[in-house]
Design a protein around this motif. Structure first.
Motif, PDB file in Angstrom:
ATOM      1  N   LEU A 433       0.831  -1.211   0.000  1.00  0.00           N
ATOM      2  CA  LEU A 433       0.000   0.000   0.000  1.00  0.00           C
ATOM      3  C   LEU A 433       0.863   1.258   0.000  1.00  0.00           C
ATOM      4  O   LEU A 433       0.538   2.249  -0.675  1.00  0.00           O
ATOM      5  CB  LEU A 433      -0.938  -0.021   1.199  1.00  0.00           C
ATOM      6  CG  LEU A 433      -2.133  -0.986   1.083  1.00  0.00           C
ATOM      7  CD1 LEU A 433      -2.794  -1.188   2.434  1.00  0.00           C
ATOM      8  CD2 LEU A 433      -3.140  -0.463   0.064  1.00  0.00           C
ATOM      9  N   SER A 443      -3.899   7.350  -1.806  1.00  0.00           N
ATOM     10  CA  SER A 443      -4.141   6.122  -1.045  1.00  0.00           C
ATOM     11  C   SER A 443      -4.849   5.072  -1.902  1.00  0.00           C
ATOM     12  O   SER A 443      -5.720   5.401  -2.714  1.00  0.00           O
ATOM     13  CB  SER A 443      -5.005   6.426   0.181  1.00  0.00           C
ATOM     14  OG  SER A 443      -5.422   5.224   0.805  1.00  0.00           O
ATOM     15  N   GLN A 445      -6.214   2.377  -0.197  1.00  0.00           N
ATOM     16  CA  GLN A 445      -6.917   1.587   0.810  1.00  0.00           C
ATOM     17  C   GLN A 445      -8.324   1.214   0.364  1.00  0.00           C
ATOM     18  O   GLN A 445      -8.785   0.088   0.598  1.00  0.00           O
ATOM     19  CB  GLN A 445      -6.977   2.350   2.138  1.00  0.00           C
ATOM     20  CG  GLN A 445      -7.479   1.513   3.304  1.00  0.00           C
ATOM     21  CD  GLN A 445      -6.568   0.327   3.612  1.00  0.00           C
ATOM     22  OE1 GLN A 445      -5.391   0.508   3.902  1.00  0.00           O
ATOM     23  NE2 GLN A 445      -7.103  -0.890   3.521  1.00  0.00           N
ATOM     24  N   TRP A 448      -8.100  -1.562  -2.054  1.00  0.00           N
ATOM     25  CA  TRP A 448      -7.742  -2.784  -1.314  1.00  0.00           C
ATOM     26  C   TRP A 448      -8.963  -3.372  -0.619  1.00  0.00           C
ATOM     27  O   TRP A 448      -9.196  -4.586  -0.695  1.00  0.00           O
ATOM     28  CB  TRP A 448      -6.659  -2.450  -0.306  1.00  0.00           C
ATOM     29  CG  TRP A 448      -5.782  -3.606   0.073  1.00  0.00           C
ATOM     30  CD1 TRP A 448      -5.935  -4.443   1.130  1.00  0.00           C
ATOM     31  CD2 TRP A 448      -4.593  -4.033  -0.606  1.00  0.00           C
ATOM     32  NE1 TRP A 448      -4.920  -5.365   1.160  1.00  0.00           N
ATOM     33  CE2 TRP A 448      -4.080  -5.133   0.110  1.00  0.00           C
ATOM     34  CE3 TRP A 448      -3.917  -3.579  -1.735  1.00  0.00           C
ATOM     35  CZ2 TRP A 448      -2.921  -5.800  -0.279  1.00  0.00           C
ATOM     36  CZ3 TRP A 448      -2.764  -4.241  -2.118  1.00  0.00           C
ATOM     37  CH2 TRP A 448      -2.275  -5.334  -1.410  1.00  0.00           C
ATOM     38  N   ASN A 449      -9.732  -2.526   0.017  1.00  0.00           N
ATOM     39  CA  ASN A 449     -10.918  -2.993   0.739  1.00  0.00           C
ATOM     40  C   ASN A 449     -11.935  -3.621  -0.204  1.00  0.00           C
ATOM     41  O   ASN A 449     -12.582  -4.621   0.131  1.00  0.00           O
ATOM     42  CB  ASN A 449     -11.567  -1.842   1.510  1.00  0.00           C
ATOM     43  CG  ASN A 449     -10.708  -1.363   2.666  1.00  0.00           C
ATOM     44  OD1 ASN A 449      -9.818  -2.074   3.136  1.00  0.00           O
ATOM     45  ND2 ASN A 449     -10.956  -0.146   3.120  1.00  0.00           N
TER      46      ASN A 449
END
Length: 593
Positions: A433, A443, A445, A448-449
């Motif tokens: 990340l 970012s 994130q 990724w989530n």
């Protein structure tokens, strides 16, 4: 004066160094029956009652294997020939009844007839030896220097990624980890070599077939040079491609400075078949960095006796699958049409895998050691290979789109190579990340989530449109008819063989009709079905309610199946014939042509 001091020290230290060396010997005892005699000499242990072990898996295959089942007549003795009591304490561990400080030798008979597992194989033409399945080790001396000596027929030649030792069939390794990641190919084979970026690239081919060694070497050199350029440096001093041209074994395994690739002996031609080999070679060579030079921290160091689970195998394997195709293209081994054709096959198969909504990339990675087989796998799981490859494609296209073609997934992997080598402890999810944010300036994130931890559908088609590529039904020019899918797979066979179901797609027509793997289809609307005519019959009766007769547990039964109409039997990616200038620029940056 100093040179005499250095000479004296060398004489004094040499015996000490040798005393701390682990020495292995292997003698082919009966090639026709696949056996060898193996001995391993260890220094004296600091503890009484030392143990030796054989690994329970080999690197590159994330599966516990019964490797110790090939060892028999395990015995031990001291260097002066005195017998030492030895007992087996678990399936791959032996303990010696020996005081501390006493050097010892462990010997055993080895049975080696597992070619397809790429672990050990001996016959009258060669021996392939992966140390994980051949040489026991002492945990205490895992970091000790190693010598290997082979006793093989006079007309055999021995090759390995390890440096040669002091004889024609001898090798040296800095430690056991290097030994396990440097398989040996010894026997009668063809050998080719060239230089790429001032480093030797070697090719050894065991087995006859329709291969062309010179063409293979040329393409392997181009693949090697292209990958070297992608990373900007190399982690090897010499690289060896080992090719088994054989029957009944396919696959490949990466190693520290070599790879073994197994190919059906008559499948190096035509070109479409040869490209499968070339892409595999690109995959394994890319592993020299991704897995061997850097890998998930949970696998540093390897634990040879048990599973090494990690959430990140989709990067280790799937991203490698993504780059294999791109490297083969940029190396000039395949063209854009061939590149797109292979991506099409992967994407079409991926989108026909219901398990992609059942298991995330992280879960698939962690569970790689225990993944189910057959239709259960496709319906309840997703493979780290296509999932990781499709994630790699999405990540690369996003990075390129947001940067106007200036940044890519290669920048992330160069960061892993520079900052998270095995010697530095490997990499974590946080490291990935952080590198993504460093490369893109934002970012990742949420991505990724949604797509790595989560199971949302990847935005593949939208991103491909950004580079002027459409996902369309693959139909013959003169065929305007729809395709009717039954949602099952039939075992291959001739016209005299029944149509045996080997897989059923979750929530597909066959699933809803109650058909399952193992059922034997015999008729549709009263007309005979066979393994050979199933595809034609399933289309000739078109849509609507079909009566399907089948055997289950040797009893005849029937069901009603409603086929699913779709535009074509498969989907494929096609270049848009009128791309915009923005699409064309992004595509050129991506494909490198």
């Amino acid at each position: 004066m100093k040179k005499y001091v250095y000479a004296f020290l060398a004489l004094v230290l040499a015996p000490a160094a040798m005393a701390n060396t682990v020495n292995y010997q292997l003698r082919i005892s009966n090639a026709a029956q696949h056996t060898a005699e193996v001995s391993a000499r260890f220094p004296g242990s600091t503890k009484a009652n030392p143990i030796v072990q054989l690994p329970n898996w080999r690197t590159g295959r994330y599966e516990i294997l019964p490797l110790a089942n090939g060892l028999r007549h395990v015995a031990a003795k001291t260097t002066d020939g005195k017998s030492v009591p030895i007992r087996k304490t678990d399936k791959a561990t032996w303990q010696l009844a020996l005081p501390a400080g006493v050097p010892y030798t462990v010997s055993y008979e080895l049975y080696a007839n597992e070619l397809g597992l790429r672990t050990r194989h001996i016959d009258d033409s060669h021996a392939y030896l992966n140390a994980s399945a051949v040489f026991v080790y002492s945990p205490e001396f895992r970091a000790a220097p190693i010598t290997v000596k082979l006793e093989v027929p006079n007309d055999w030649r021995s090759r390995s990624g390890m440096p040669a030792g002091d004889c024609g069939h001898c090798f040296t390794a800095t430690d056991y980890d290097v030994l396990t990641d440097s398989p040996i190919e010894t026997g009668i084979h063809r050998f080719y070599q060239t230089m790429v970026d001032a480093k030797p690239i070697e090719l050894v081919i065991w087995g006859n077939g329709n291969h062309d060694g010179e063409t293979m070497l040329k393409d392997l050199a181009a693949i090697s040079k292209t990958t070297n350029a992608l990373f900007g440096s190399t982690p090897y001093a010499r690289y060896l491609y080992i090719v088994h041209a054989t029957d009944g074994a396919r696959g490949a395994t990466e190693h520290l400075n070599s790879t073994v690739i197994q190919v059906e002996r008559w499948s190096f031609q035509p070109r479409s078949e040869y490209l499968k080999f070339a892409r595999t070679a690109a995959h394994e060579f890319f592993h020299t960095w991704n897995v061997k030079a850097y890998r998930p921290s949970e696998m540093v160091p390897y634990d040879y006796q048990k599973e090494n689970p990690t959430n990140l195998l989709w990067i280790s394997e799937g991203h490698t699958s993504y780059f294999e195709n791109l490297i083969a293209l940029r190396a000039g081994v395949q063209d854009e049409k061939q590149y797109l054709g292979d991506i099409s096959n992967t994407l079409d198969a991926y989108l026909r895998t219901p398990g992609r909504f059942e298991q995330s990339a992280n879960e698939s990675s962690f569970d790689e050691w225990v993944q189910p087989d057959g239709d259960r796998h496709a319906n309840a799981s997703v493979s780290i290979y296509p999932k990781g490859e499709m994630l790699g494609l999405v990540m690369d296209l996003i990075l390129r789109k947001e940067s106007g073609g200036r940044k890519s997934l290669a920048d992330v992997h160069r960061g892993l190579w520079q900052k998270h080598k095995v010697s530095q402890g490997g990499f974590t999810e946080a490291d990935i990340l952080a590198l993504l944010q460093q490369v893109s300036g934002r970012s990742w994130q949420d991505f990724w989530n949604r797509y790595v931890i989560g199971i949302e559908e990847l935005p593949l088609q939208a991103l491909l449109k950004d580079v002027g590529i459409d996902f369309m039904a693959d139909k013959k020019p003169d065929d305007g008819k729809p395709f009717y899918a039954w949602g099952l797979s039939i075992a291959p066979g001739d016209d005299g063989a029944y149509a045996k179901v080997i897989a059923v797609e979750k929530h597909g027509p066959a699933w809803k009709a109650g058909i399952t793997a193992g059922d034997t289809l015999i008729a549709v609307n009263g007309n005979r079905l066979s393994a050979k005519n199933f595809t034609a019959r399933s289309q000739q009766f078109g849509g609507g309610a079909l009566t399907v007769d089948y055997f289950r547990r040797d009893a005849k039964t029937s069901t009603v199946l409603m086929p699913k109409r779709q535009d074509g039997a498969a989907m494929k990616l096609q270049f848009n014939e009128t791309p915009s200038s923005a699409q064309l620029a992004l595509r050129k940056a991506w494909l490198g042509n």
